[in-house]
Structure formats: C-alpha cells, structure tokens
Design a protein around this motif. Structure first.
Motif, PDB file in Angstrom:
ATOM      1  N   THR A  44       3.260  10.670   4.367  1.00 16.84           N
ATOM      2  CA  THR A  44       4.067  10.793   5.581  1.00 16.84           C
ATOM      3  C   THR A  44       4.194  12.219   6.082  1.00 16.84           C
ATOM      4  O   THR A  44       4.826  12.454   7.105  1.00 16.84           O
TER       5      THR A  44
ATOM      6  N   THR B 276       0.851  -1.178   0.000  1.00 16.16           N
ATOM      7  CA  THR B 276       0.000   0.000   0.000  1.00 16.16           C
ATOM      8  C   THR B 276       0.893   1.237   0.000  1.00 16.16           C
ATOM      9  O   THR B 276       2.105   1.132  -0.108  1.00 16.16           O
ATOM     10  N   PHE B 277       0.298   2.406   0.119  1.00 13.34           N
ATOM     11  CA  PHE B 277       1.084   3.631   0.249  1.00 13.34           C
ATOM     12  C   PHE B 277       0.416   4.529   1.267  1.00 13.34           C
ATOM     13  O   PHE B 277      -0.758   4.355   1.601  1.00 13.34           O
ATOM     14  N   ASN B 278       1.176   5.483   1.779  1.00 13.22           N
ATOM     15  CA  ASN B 278       0.596   6.470   2.682  1.00 13.22           C
ATOM     16  C   ASN B 278       1.311   7.799   2.538  1.00 13.22           C
ATOM     17  O   ASN B 278       2.363   7.901   1.926  1.00 13.22           O
TER      18      ASN B 278
ATOM     19  N   LYS C  75       4.289  -4.713   3.429  1.00 14.22           N
ATOM     20  CA  LYS C  75       4.168  -5.511   4.657  1.00 14.22           C
ATOM     21  C   LYS C  75       4.682  -6.906   4.367  1.00 14.22           C
ATOM     22  O   LYS C  75       4.252  -7.564   3.435  1.00 14.22           O
TER      23      LYS C  75
ATOM     24  N   TYR D 165       9.534   0.636   4.126  1.00 10.55           N
ATOM     25  CA  TYR D 165       8.977   1.943   3.797  1.00 10.55           C
ATOM     26  C   TYR D 165       9.856   2.561   2.712  1.00 10.55           C
ATOM     27  O   TYR D 165      11.020   2.841   2.942  1.00 10.55           O
TER      28      TYR D 165
ATOM     29  N   GLN E 114       5.002   7.428   0.585  1.00 11.22           N
ATOM     30  CA  GLN E 114       5.884   6.274   0.648  1.00 11.22           C
ATOM     31  C   GLN E 114       5.068   5.021   0.382  1.00 11.22           C
ATOM     32  O   GLN E 114       3.900   4.938   0.737  1.00 11.22           O
TER      33      GLN E 114
ATOM     34  N   VAL F 125       4.442   1.223   1.278  1.00 15.35           N
ATOM     35  CA  VAL F 125       4.641   0.377   2.450  1.00 15.35           C
ATOM     36  C   VAL F 125       4.436  -1.070   2.014  1.00 15.35           C
ATOM     37  O   VAL F 125       3.365  -1.433   1.530  1.00 15.35           O
TER      38      VAL F 125
ATOM     39  N   CYS G  69       7.869  -4.389   7.989  1.00 14.68           N
ATOM     40  CA  CYS G  69       7.468  -3.522   6.876  1.00 14.68           C
ATOM     41  C   CYS G  69       8.685  -2.853   6.256  1.00 14.68           C
ATOM     42  O   CYS G  69       9.668  -2.585   6.939  1.00 14.68           O
TER      43      CYS G  69
END
Length: 153
Positions: free
Chosen positions: A105, A101-103, A119, A129, A115, A117, A127
């Motif tokens: 930051t 996935t991404f998030n 898992k 990053y 970034q 991510v 994880c």
C-alpha cells in the motif's frame, strides 16, 4: 483601494459567519455499516480477550500484525467447527470468501507497507483490507495460513 477594502471586509465577514455556523457532527452510525455489529459494540470490543469471552475459545489464531497481538484488529480468530473467522470483531464464514491475496500500500520511494486483501462474495463490503506491517514474507505467510483453511475456487 476601495475594491481591496471591500474584499477584505467580505472575507472577514465570511470567516465570522463560518465560526458561528454549526455543522452536524458525523458519527460511525452515519457511515454505511461495515459489519453486523453496531458501532458501540465494535468500539467496545477492542481486545482479543473480549472477543474470546463473547465467541468462545478459537481453534486457531492467525497473527496479522505482531505489534498488535492482543488488539482485535491484529489477529484473525479461527473457528473450524463453525467454519468462520472473526476479523475485526466481525464473523465471516469460510464460504463467503472468494479470494485472499496481499498488496503493497505504500507510495513510491517510501517504506513498504503490506495489507492482506480478502475478497468477499457479497456486495457490501466487497473486500476486507487488513494491515500486516512492513514485511513481505510475513504478508505471504498470513495469506498462506488463511488459504489453507478455506477452499478457494
């Protein structure tokens, strides 16, 4: 007045002792290993060309950050026959990846910074990053490219 003078003398004494006290230097080897490579190997393999010389020609390259295209941290090398990626100089099997996935930051009221991510099924590290820059669409595209290559349950 004497109390103030005593406090100042004590502070100066503590400062002087701190100047001459040596603390052990920390190094990458003091930290828990993040990959199977030793710190000397991780630091020495800083370009994509060096990784390709070591691992052979990849089947595909996923560009993480367009500004770091020849940097080992800026790409993911894909080896389909071996079913593994090289991420940050470390080999990761397709089967070891649980989710991608991404998030964002960044903090509130600042420029977005994304970034990816990844898992992992293993405990340490759980994880990865991977910074991908400031564009949400780019982060989405990178996640799609990785997910197309691996079966995520």
């Amino acid at each position: 007045m004497k109390a103030l003078a005593a406090t100042i003398v004590t502070a100066l004494g503590s400062f002087a002792v701190g100047l001459f006290t040596k603390f052990p230097k920390s190094s990458d080897d003091d930290l828990p290993p993040r990959s199977g490579l030793h710190s000397e190997q991780r630091n020495s393999m800083s370009t994509v060309d060096e990784l390709i010389l070591l691992n052979g020609e990849p089947d595909d390259v996923i560009l993480l950050d367009p500004t770091r295209g020849n940097d080992a941290q800026g790409v993911i090398l894909v080896y389909m026959n071996r079913r593994w990626f090289i991420i940050n100089g470390e080999g990761i099997s397709f089967d070891d990846i649980e989710d991608v996935t991404f998030n964002n930051t960044s903090v509130v009221y600042s420029q977005d910074s994304y970034q990816v991510v990844i898992k992992l099924k293993q405990e340490s590290p759980s994880c990865l990053y991977l910074p991908v820059g400031y564009d949400r669409e780019w982060a989405t595209q990178v996640v799609k490219e990785i997910r197309q290559l691996i079966p995520i349950v």
